[in-house]
Design an enzyme around this catalytic site. Sequence first.
Site, PDB file in Angstrom:
ATOM      1  N   ASP A 136       0.842  -1.201   0.000  1.00  0.00           N
ATOM      2  CA  ASP A 136       0.000   0.000   0.000  1.00  0.00           C
ATOM      3  C   ASP A 136       0.877   1.252   0.000  1.00  0.00           C
ATOM      4  O   ASP A 136       0.661   2.161   0.784  1.00  0.00           O
ATOM      5  CB  ASP A 136      -0.934  -0.021   1.215  1.00  0.00           C
ATOM      6  CG  ASP A 136      -2.072   0.993   1.076  1.00  0.00           C
ATOM      7  OD1 ASP A 136      -2.361   1.411  -0.074  1.00  0.00           O
ATOM      8  OD2 ASP A 136      -2.654   1.381   2.106  1.00  0.00           O
TER       9      ASP A 136
ATOM     10  N   ASP B 113      23.067 -23.164 -42.266  1.00  0.00           N
ATOM     11  CA  ASP B 113      24.175 -23.952 -41.704  1.00  0.00           C
ATOM     12  C   ASP B 113      23.796 -24.799 -40.486  1.00  0.00           C
ATOM     13  O   ASP B 113      24.671 -25.393 -39.852  1.00  0.00           O
ATOM     14  CB  ASP B 113      25.356 -23.035 -41.348  1.00  0.00           C
ATOM     15  CG  ASP B 113      24.961 -21.939 -40.362  1.00  0.00           C
ATOM     16  OD1 ASP B 113      23.808 -21.979 -39.860  1.00  0.00           O
ATOM     17  OD2 ASP B 113      25.785 -21.048 -40.094  1.00  0.00           O
TER      18      ASP B 113
END
Length: 377
Positions: A52, A354
């Site tokens: 809070d 690759d």
Amino acid sequence: MTSPIKLCKGGELLDRILSRGGKYSEEDAKIIMVQILSVVAYCHFQGVVHRDLKPENFLFTSKDESSPLKAIDFGLSDYVKPDERLNDIVGSAYYVAPEVLHRSYGAEADMWSIGVIAYILLCGSRPFWSRTESGIFRAVLKADPSFDEDPWPSLSSDAVDFVKRLLNKDYRKRLTAVQALSHPWLASHHDVKVPVDMITYKLVRAYIYSSSLRKTALRALAKTLAIPHLSYLREQFGLLGPNKSGFISLHNFKMAVAKNSTEAMKDSRVLDYVNMVSSLQYRKLDFEEYCAAAVSVYQLEGMESWEQHARRAYEFFEKDGNRAIMIEELASELGLSPSVPIHVVLQDWIRHSDGKLSFVGFVRLLHGVSSRSLQKA
Ligand SMILES: *[C@@H]1O[C@H](CO)[C@@H](O)[C@H](O)[C@H]1NC(C)=O
Ligand SMILES: *[C@@H]1O[C@H](CO)[C@@H](O)[C@H](O)[C@H]1NC(C)=O
């Protein structure tokens, strides 16, 4: 919370803000922010979330503007471990974090509230506003606060970056209290001793459980870190007490907290968490590996410079760690369960030319993967 209740004569932070017509200079806002963050960093270290945080809950201890601020009203505070989530909706509408409204939150929710306070201090108005509570909630969940109107364009870029990195709707991308104190906007303006940052324990634990491929990727990412980030990591590493040749063991993770442990930490069961992390089997870490282990990919992603970090990290990875890999091998490296349709979910992770990891695969790998998250995707 650790000090006995004091009578505060200074008045509420909110009154001060209102009596100034709303705005604080950057220098004055920094003083307030450092004070709020020091309190909150210490709470979070102990596994306490305030839940809070708002100007009404900070009192000056005297009429003097630079007098220490005191957080009051811990009535809604709760304990939370680094791996736990709370789910009850509490707090005050203007300051409530989006994930609180989604009923799954931790200490990061306090950091959002601090972002709202910082926004108000610097520009005098609220980042999320509406006449009704449901309107505010909608804004918190959906709207981006404005940084285009006065006085934002005339404020320092560090100030704006600071507020934005607290008001990130994705809690994983938000700064922690310790990180906020180390942010360039504040770092050179205080000599506050920061505590150990609990996010480190979470990140290091995830790192240890990662595949070797992900560890290599994180090492490449750590090589792209800039000074502010490195000095935060350097300070945290120092708190963990490296030996003379600059190594820490997981036992250090326990010692660093044991030195400063409090009653609240026992109640919050943060110590259990710390003990669990420090009992994992892993070799000692030097600073370089610590950086790879303690860097938060999500937080970097929350920065404007993320794309450059990721691209440069991929270049390092290409040089030092990328290799041709079969989908099946990748899946087993990631520890995916057999139920994941690997050829579907992993196909764009691998470069056709690759057979090595693609940029997309590299970034996903950095974030960490689980069978569950892949099945959802
Ligand atoms: C932790 O404890 C050590 C030794 O008692 C002390 O020097 C240090 O300042 C403490 N750190 C924090 C952040 O309180
Ligand atoms: C620090 O730890 C490392 C790794 O275990 C070890 O090799 C080194 O000898 C230690 N240094 C000191 C000064 O204890």
